[in-house]
Design a protein around this motif. Sequence first.
Motif, PDB file in Angstrom:
ATOM      1  N   THR A   1       0.765  -1.219   0.063  1.00 65.14           N
ATOM      2  CA  THR A   1       0.029  -0.025  -0.069  1.00 65.14           C
ATOM      3  C   THR A   1       0.867   1.323   0.028  1.00 65.14           C
ATOM      4  O   THR A   1       1.864   1.434   0.635  1.00 65.14           O
ATOM      5  CB  THR A   1      -0.924   0.039   1.422  1.00 65.14           C
ATOM      6  OG1 THR A   1      -1.640   1.212   1.427  1.00 65.14           O
ATOM      7  CG2 THR A   1      -0.116  -0.073   2.515  1.00 65.14           C
ATOM      8  N   ASP A   2       0.284   2.332  -0.604  1.00 67.89           N
ATOM      9  CA  ASP A   2       0.833   3.622  -0.711  1.00 67.89           C
ATOM     10  C   ASP A   2       0.038   4.378   0.380  1.00 67.89           C
ATOM     11  O   ASP A   2       0.175   5.772   0.294  1.00 67.89           O
ATOM     12  CB  ASP A   2       1.045   4.279  -2.080  1.00 67.89           C
ATOM     13  CG  ASP A   2      -0.176   4.229  -2.989  1.00 67.89           C
ATOM     14  OD1 ASP A   2      -0.251   4.984  -3.810  1.00 67.89           O
ATOM     15  OD2 ASP A   2      -1.383   3.745  -2.410  1.00 67.89           O
ATOM     16  N   MET A   3      -0.749   3.746   1.310  1.00 72.71           N
ATOM     17  CA  MET A   3      -1.276   4.348   2.341  1.00 72.71           C
ATOM     18  C   MET A   3      -1.898   5.824   2.214  1.00 72.71           C
ATOM     19  O   MET A   3      -1.694   6.576   2.785  1.00 72.71           O
ATOM     20  CB  MET A   3      -0.804   4.187   3.707  1.00 72.71           C
ATOM     21  CG  MET A   3      -1.402   4.198   4.789  1.00 72.71           C
ATOM     22  SD  MET A   3      -3.181   3.175   4.626  1.00 72.71           S
ATOM     23  CE  MET A   3      -2.623   1.639   5.121  1.00 72.71           C
TER      24      MET A   3
ATOM     25  N   ASP B   1      -7.975   6.046   0.305  1.00 71.81           N
ATOM     26  CA  ASP B   1      -8.681   4.809   0.234  1.00 71.81           C
ATOM     27  C   ASP B   1      -8.110   3.502   0.450  1.00 71.81           C
ATOM     28  O   ASP B   1      -8.652   2.510   0.669  1.00 71.81           O
ATOM     29  CB  ASP B   1      -8.885   5.035  -1.438  1.00 71.81           C
ATOM     30  CG  ASP B   1      -7.812   5.026  -2.294  1.00 71.81           C
ATOM     31  OD1 ASP B   1      -6.881   5.613  -2.070  1.00 71.81           O
ATOM     32  OD2 ASP B   1      -7.989   4.361  -3.437  1.00 71.81           O
ATOM     33  N   ASP B   2      -6.716   3.764   0.607  1.00 72.04           N
ATOM     34  CA  ASP B   2      -5.872   2.640   1.246  1.00 72.04           C
ATOM     35  C   ASP B   2      -6.452   2.362   2.717  1.00 72.04           C
ATOM     36  O   ASP B   2      -6.600   1.290   3.000  1.00 72.04           O
ATOM     37  CB  ASP B   2      -4.402   2.824   0.954  1.00 72.04           C
ATOM     38  CG  ASP B   2      -4.023   3.214  -0.272  1.00 72.04           C
ATOM     39  OD1 ASP B   2      -4.116   4.220  -0.841  1.00 72.04           O
ATOM     40  OD2 ASP B   2      -3.286   2.264  -0.817  1.00 72.04           O
ATOM     41  N   ALA B   3      -6.624   3.470   3.263  1.00 69.84           N
ATOM     42  CA  ALA B   3      -6.848   3.086   4.691  1.00 69.84           C
ATOM     43  C   ALA B   3      -8.426   2.555   4.876  1.00 69.84           C
ATOM     44  O   ALA B   3      -8.486   1.751   5.837  1.00 69.84           O
ATOM     45  CB  ALA B   3      -7.018   4.583   5.540  1.00 69.84           C
TER      46      ALA B   3
ATOM     47  N   ALA C   1      -2.713  -5.566  -3.696  1.00 72.86           N
ATOM     48  CA  ALA C   1      -1.822  -4.622  -4.210  1.00 72.86           C
ATOM     49  C   ALA C   1      -2.587  -3.339  -4.403  1.00 72.86           C
ATOM     50  O   ALA C   1      -3.071  -3.311  -5.602  1.00 72.86           O
ATOM     51  CB  ALA C   1      -0.927  -5.281  -5.464  1.00 72.86           C
ATOM     52  N   LEU C   2      -2.352  -2.374  -3.564  1.00 79.02           N
ATOM     53  CA  LEU C   2      -3.254  -1.312  -3.744  1.00 79.02           C
ATOM     54  C   LEU C   2      -2.371  -0.023  -4.018  1.00 79.02           C
ATOM     55  O   LEU C   2      -2.759   1.099  -3.684  1.00 79.02           O
ATOM     56  CB  LEU C   2      -3.926  -1.057  -2.375  1.00 79.02           C
ATOM     57  CG  LEU C   2      -4.677  -2.302  -1.558  1.00 79.02           C
ATOM     58  CD1 LEU C   2      -5.145  -1.788  -0.279  1.00 79.02           C
ATOM     59  CD2 LEU C   2      -5.677  -2.819  -2.620  1.00 79.02           C
ATOM     60  N   ALA C   3      -1.547  -0.090  -4.828  1.00 78.30           N
ATOM     61  CA  ALA C   3      -0.455   0.981  -5.256  1.00 78.30           C
ATOM     62  C   ALA C   3       0.085   0.594  -6.632  1.00 78.30           C
ATOM     63  O   ALA C   3       0.050  -0.202  -7.026  1.00 78.30           O
ATOM     64  CB  ALA C   3       0.372   1.077  -3.909  1.00 78.30           C
TER      65      ALA C   3
HETATM   66 CA    CA Z   1      -3.143   2.971  -3.034  1.00 82.96          CA
END
Ligand code: CA
Length: 309
Positions: free
Chosen positions: A9-11, A14-16, A122-124
């Motif tokens: 994540t690139d936190m 929306d990642d949170a 994989a959110l980034a």
């Molecule tokens: Ca993201």
Amino acid sequence: MAVPVLIDTDMGIDDAVAACLAMTSDRLDVRALVAVGGNVPSSQAVENIGRLLGAIRPPVPPPIGQGLDQTATGLMDRTALFGRDGFGECDLAPARKIRPANFREVYKKAIDDAGGELVILALAPLTNIAALLDESPDLLRAARHIYISGGAVWTQGNATPAAEFNMRRDPAAAARVFASGLPITVAPLDVSGLVALDESHVAHLAASGYRTGEVLARLLRFVLEQDTEPAYGKCHVHDALTAGSLLWPDLFLKTRMRLDVVADGPQSGRTKPALGGDASRRIDLLTAVNAVDFLGNLLESLCHEAFVV
Ligand code: CA
Ligand code: RIB
């Protein structure tokens, strides 16, 4: 048995939402949170992970990994949407005493401990995953599945008209991952752009009486006040939708095809559908979502109670 999950994540905000959804679900077991550059530099993403864990105080905080940053010049970030810190510039307490491990060690331990069952969210940008592909290809093949937030196939991008942010920020990494033959599901803007939170949802989170709801409401309100993507008073939750496609697959339609990624030039990061060709390189591509039920499930999961849309 809960599904073991590693979140890359690139936190950003929306990642949170995605991380809270995963950590509050009794069907998922978050084994690690690994930072990568994107919305913000990976060091800030580590800090945001620490701040989020400090605010929601999960019973067993997952280990934190520090991954890579993208090094090209002139890259976009998402501070215009998520604030200078990527977390709504809100008053979440600073992270306490974080000692992130190297992402390679975190991935190896999570994959080895899960015995072939680890799911990677994989959110980034796919920089960490592409590096692992290059360095230890057998390691990733021991994971069960990779769910990827990103791409814009038949819709306009959000970084440029041609490209979605995660792909644009590291197109070469995306191209390598999509061509790897690994078991992959991609949640593109074509689908995640169909779902947005507004003040009614955020008010529900704020009034939930649960720390996750209250913390996320503070973060989300920052986005609602930005006059950017998708519109004033709305907030896409791309990464939470990606996590939702793991939790609630029946709410989604998908197809199988190859995705080619434009590596450079003005269309850099564009994800192009490729029919036919090498079947081993096809991935699962989400094509539709039951947005009403997804939002209802999301808010019920975060607030532990039904949300009337
Ligand atoms: Ca993201
Ligand atoms: O384009 C949306 C994606 O880019 C999301 O993962 C968001 O957090 C940013 O990383």
